[in-house]
Enzyme design. Sequence first.
Site, PDB file in Angstrom:
ATOM      1  CG  ASP A   1       0.061  -8.082  -3.732  1.00  0.00           C
ATOM      2  OD1 ASP A   1       0.728  -8.943  -4.712  1.00  0.00           O
ATOM      3  OD2 ASP A   1       0.164  -7.135  -3.747  1.00  0.00           O
TER       4      ASP A   1
ATOM      5  CG  ASP B   1       3.837  -5.923  -2.229  1.00  0.00           C
ATOM      6  OD1 ASP B   1       4.298  -5.738  -3.553  1.00  0.00           O
ATOM      7  OD2 ASP B   1       3.590  -5.063  -1.400  1.00  0.00           O
TER       8      ASP B   1
ATOM      9  CG  HIS C   1       8.233  -4.423  -0.953  1.00  0.00           C
ATOM     10  ND1 HIS C   1       8.215  -4.069  -2.302  1.00  0.00           N
ATOM     11  CD2 HIS C   1       6.848  -4.238  -0.332  1.00  0.00           C
ATOM     12  CE1 HIS C   1       7.037  -3.731  -2.523  1.00  0.00           C
ATOM     13  NE2 HIS C   1       6.423  -3.756  -1.479  1.00  0.00           N
TER      14      HIS C   1
ATOM     15  CG  HIS D   1      10.415  -1.319  -1.452  1.00  0.00           C
ATOM     16  ND1 HIS D   1       9.154  -0.654  -1.550  1.00  0.00           N
ATOM     17  CD2 HIS D   1      10.602  -1.768  -2.625  1.00  0.00           C
ATOM     18  CE1 HIS D   1       8.719  -0.755  -2.968  1.00  0.00           C
ATOM     19  NE2 HIS D   1       9.585  -1.409  -3.670  1.00  0.00           N
TER      20      HIS D   1
ATOM     21  CG  HIS E   1       3.904  -3.611   2.951  1.00  0.00           C
ATOM     22  ND1 HIS E   1       4.378  -2.193   2.701  1.00  0.00           N
ATOM     23  CD2 HIS E   1       3.738  -4.055   1.504  1.00  0.00           C
ATOM     24  CE1 HIS E   1       4.210  -2.144   1.442  1.00  0.00           C
ATOM     25  NE2 HIS E   1       3.933  -3.166   0.806  1.00  0.00           N
TER      26      HIS E   1
ATOM     27  CE  LYS F   1       1.656  -7.115  -6.734  1.00  0.00           C
ATOM     28  NZ  LYS F   1       1.881  -6.100  -5.796  1.00  0.00           N
TER      29      LYS F   1
ATOM     30  CB  CYS G   1      -2.124  -4.814  -5.936  1.00  0.00           C
ATOM     31  SG  CYS G   1      -0.796  -3.878  -4.977  1.00  0.00           S
TER      32      CYS G   1
END
Length: 212
Positions: free
Chosen positions: A16, A56, A58, A62, A91, A116, A165
């Site tokens: 990330d 990351d 999304h 989310h 984010h 992810k 993470c």
Amino acid sequence: MSESTLPGHVALIVVDVQPDFMPGGALACHEGDAIVPGIDALLRARRYRHVVATQDWHPREHVSFAANHPGQAPFAQITLHGQPQTLWPVHCVAGSDGAALHPAIDWSGLDAIVRKGRDARVDSYSAFRENHGPAGTRPPTGLVGWLRERGVQEVHVCGLARDVCVLWTAQDARALGFRAGLLWELTRPVTPASDAATRAALAAQGIEVLHA
Ligand SMILES: [Zn+2]
């Protein structure tokens, strides 16, 4: 660690390193930008036979976004699928500039990217498994198979955030049968006060603290 190339059974996971996690970003990590030159140098040195990055990534709806929970503010704690869940600022929306791989790093040596957090119903901290979902299980990302088919037995983890993470990725690596190390100086936390708890968690689970 030496400057030489590492054995082929060791993989690097870069977690990330995205603009939204940098100071000034949507979900800034403390001194997150301080690790960018070091990770760039590490990747340019081609020390690892296998290099995986996570993003990351999304959908706007989310479940981890406080904005999707009326009356809730970022960093509030709720219960989701029977587990504690932190609500975050919006984010790393898929396709946004803030979700890109950091533009100041040479990613040309990268073998694979794991995106992810794409399921709107489930948060996703670890590179290996999403957080607990509606069925009470943690859906796999496929990374275990990807690594095992390449003979990987040990992973080194760097990136953001040290207390979220990165930690979850290292813990899952151990739980799923890999040796694991955390490249401490190439991580930064969301919350610096978490460092003592992070070190204790690493020690308890046999995760080595490495210095690149
Ligand atoms: Zn996220």
